[in-house]
Motif scaffolding. Structure first.
Motif, short mmCIF file in Angstrom:
data_model
loop_
_atom_site.label_atom_id
_atom_site.label_comp_id
_atom_site.label_asym_id
_atom_site.label_seq_id
_atom_site.Cartn_x
_atom_site.Cartn_y
_atom_site.Cartn_z
N GLY A 55 0.81 -1.22 0.00
CA GLY A 55 0.00 0.00 0.00
C GLY A 55 0.84 1.27 0.00
N VAL A 56 1.92 1.25 0.77
CA VAL A 56 2.81 2.41 0.81
C VAL A 56 3.50 2.60 -0.53
CG1 VAL A 56 4.90 3.35 1.89
CG2 VAL A 56 3.12 2.35 3.31
N GLU A 57 3.97 1.51 -1.13
CA GLU A 57 4.62 1.59 -2.44
C GLU A 57 3.66 2.16 -3.49
OE1 GLU A 57 7.69 0.98 -3.53
OE2 GLU A 57 8.56 0.13 -1.72
N ILE A 58 2.42 1.69 -3.48
CA ILE A 58 1.43 2.18 -4.44
C ILE A 58 1.15 3.67 -4.17
CG2 ILE A 58 -1.01 2.03 -5.10
CD1 ILE A 58 -0.74 -1.03 -4.67
N GLY A 59 1.00 4.04 -2.93
CA GLY A 59 0.73 5.44 -2.59
C GLY A 59 1.86 6.38 -3.00
N VAL A 60 3.09 5.97 -2.75
CA VAL A 60 4.24 6.80 -3.12
C VAL A 60 4.35 6.89 -4.64
CG1 VAL A 60 6.76 6.94 -3.06
CG2 VAL A 60 5.50 6.44 -0.97
N SER A 61 4.12 5.78 -5.33
CA SER A 61 4.16 5.79 -6.80
C SER A 61 3.11 6.74 -7.37
CB SER A 61 3.93 4.39 -7.36
OG SER A 61 4.95 3.52 -6.95
N LEU A 62 1.91 6.70 -6.83
CA LEU A 62 0.84 7.59 -7.31
C LEU A 62 1.16 9.05 -6.99
CD1 LEU A 62 -2.32 5.48 -6.39
CD2 LEU A 62 -1.34 5.87 -8.67
N ALA A 63 1.71 9.31 -5.81
CA ALA A 63 2.04 10.69 -5.43
C ALA A 63 3.15 11.26 -6.31
CB ALA A 63 2.45 10.74 -3.96
N THR A 64 4.21 10.48 -6.55
CA THR A 64 5.28 10.98 -7.41
C THR A 64 4.81 11.10 -8.85
OG1 THR A 64 6.20 8.75 -7.66
CG2 THR A 64 7.18 10.17 -5.96
N GLY A 65 3.93 10.21 -9.28
CA GLY A 65 3.36 10.32 -10.62
C GLY A 65 2.53 11.59 -10.77
N LEU A 66 1.76 11.92 -9.75
CA LEU A 66 0.97 13.16 -9.78
C LEU A 66 1.87 14.38 -9.84
CD1 LEU A 66 -1.78 14.59 -9.59
CD2 LEU A 66 -1.54 14.49 -7.09
N LEU A 67 2.93 14.39 -9.03
CA LEU A 67 3.87 15.51 -9.08
C LEU A 67 4.53 15.61 -10.46
CD1 LEU A 67 5.59 15.24 -5.59
CD2 LEU A 67 3.97 16.98 -6.35
N ALA A 68 4.85 14.49 -11.06
CA ALA A 68 5.43 14.50 -12.40
C ALA A 68 4.45 15.07 -13.41
CB ALA A 68 5.86 13.09 -12.80
N LEU A 69 3.18 14.70 -13.32
CA LEU A 69 2.17 15.25 -14.23
C LEU A 69 2.02 16.75 -14.05
CD1 LEU A 69 -0.55 12.43 -14.07
CD2 LEU A 69 0.95 13.03 -16.01
N ILE A 70 2.08 17.21 -12.83
CA ILE A 70 2.03 18.66 -12.59
C ILE A 70 3.25 19.34 -13.22
CG2 ILE A 70 2.17 20.43 -10.77
CD1 ILE A 70 0.50 18.47 -9.01
N GLY A 71 4.42 18.72 -13.07
CA GLY A 71 5.63 19.27 -13.69
C GLY A 71 5.54 19.30 -15.20
N ILE A 72 5.00 18.25 -15.80
CA ILE A 72 4.83 18.20 -17.26
C ILE A 72 3.86 19.28 -17.71
CG2 ILE A 72 3.83 16.80 -19.13
CD1 ILE A 72 5.10 14.34 -17.73
N HIS A 73 2.76 19.43 -17.00
CA HIS A 73 1.78 20.46 -17.34
C HIS A 73 2.40 21.85 -17.28
CE1 HIS A 73 -1.98 22.60 -17.65
NE2 HIS A 73 -1.74 23.19 -16.50
N GLY A 74 3.15 22.13 -16.23
CA GLY A 74 3.80 23.44 -16.10
C GLY A 74 4.84 23.66 -17.18
N ALA A 75 5.60 22.63 -17.51
CA ALA A 75 6.62 22.75 -18.55
C ALA A 75 5.97 23.02 -19.91
CB ALA A 75 7.46 21.48 -18.60
#
Length: 167
Positions: free
Chosen positions: A17-37
């Motif tokens: 559960g922790v691995e899935i949660g961290v993966s989703l959180a970092t993926g969300l941050l990456a999507l925000i970074g891609i959107h801003g870029a």
């Protein structure tokens, strides 16, 4: 730590559960970074790469890594304990005050916030007497002020107290 946690029979979040949660959180941050870029441009301008060029590719690498971690986490067997709740409380007893410290710096300045953080940690974790809790943080911040502001001429974020003192 994980072996001791598994043998202790405590309850807490699962490793999967922790691995899935961290993966989703970092993926969300990456999507925000891609959107801003993409908003500032990822191509090449007359002067070279545009402002979003490098953030886009870094965010893309983070997104791909997050997806790889998510797939790996989904393959993990369930039930393996990540940490007991009491262990996580100890971690959060440091993380939460530190996060508050970071968010309050723009409003109170680094010197006041650091003095308070050192004092809180000395009293809360170190159980030092009040004389040390008052003297040590003030002395540390005075030395920090002189070192950065006076000797090295490096300004650090200031708040209302420093502004009222003319700094």
């Amino acid at each position: 730590m994980s072996e001791a946690v598994n043998k202790s029979g405590g309850t807490g979040p699962s490793h999967r559960g922790v691995e899935i949660g961290v993966s989703l959180a970092t993926g969300l941050l990456a999507l925000i970074g891609i959107h801003g870029a993409l908003a500032v441009g990822i191509g090449w301008g007359v002067e070279g790469p545009r402002g979003g060029f490098f953030p886009f590719y870094v965010s893309l690498i983070v997104l791909i890594s997050s997806l790889v971690n998510l797939v790996s986490a989904l393959k993990l067997p369930g039930g393996k304990l990540f940490a007991r709740w009491d262990q996580l409380r100890q971690v959060f007893s440091v993380v939460v005050p530190t996060a508050v410290y970071v968010f309050v710096i723009p409003y109170l300045g680094i010197y006041v916030c650091s003095t308070l953080l050192i004092a809180v940690f000395m009293r809360w974790f170190g159980r030092y007497n009040w004389l040390f809790v008052i003297v040590v943080p003030i002395a540390v911040m005075a030395l920090t002020f002189f070192m950065f502001e006076i000797w090295f001429l490096v300004p650090l974020p200031k708040g209302p107290l420093e502004h009222s003192l003319g700094y």
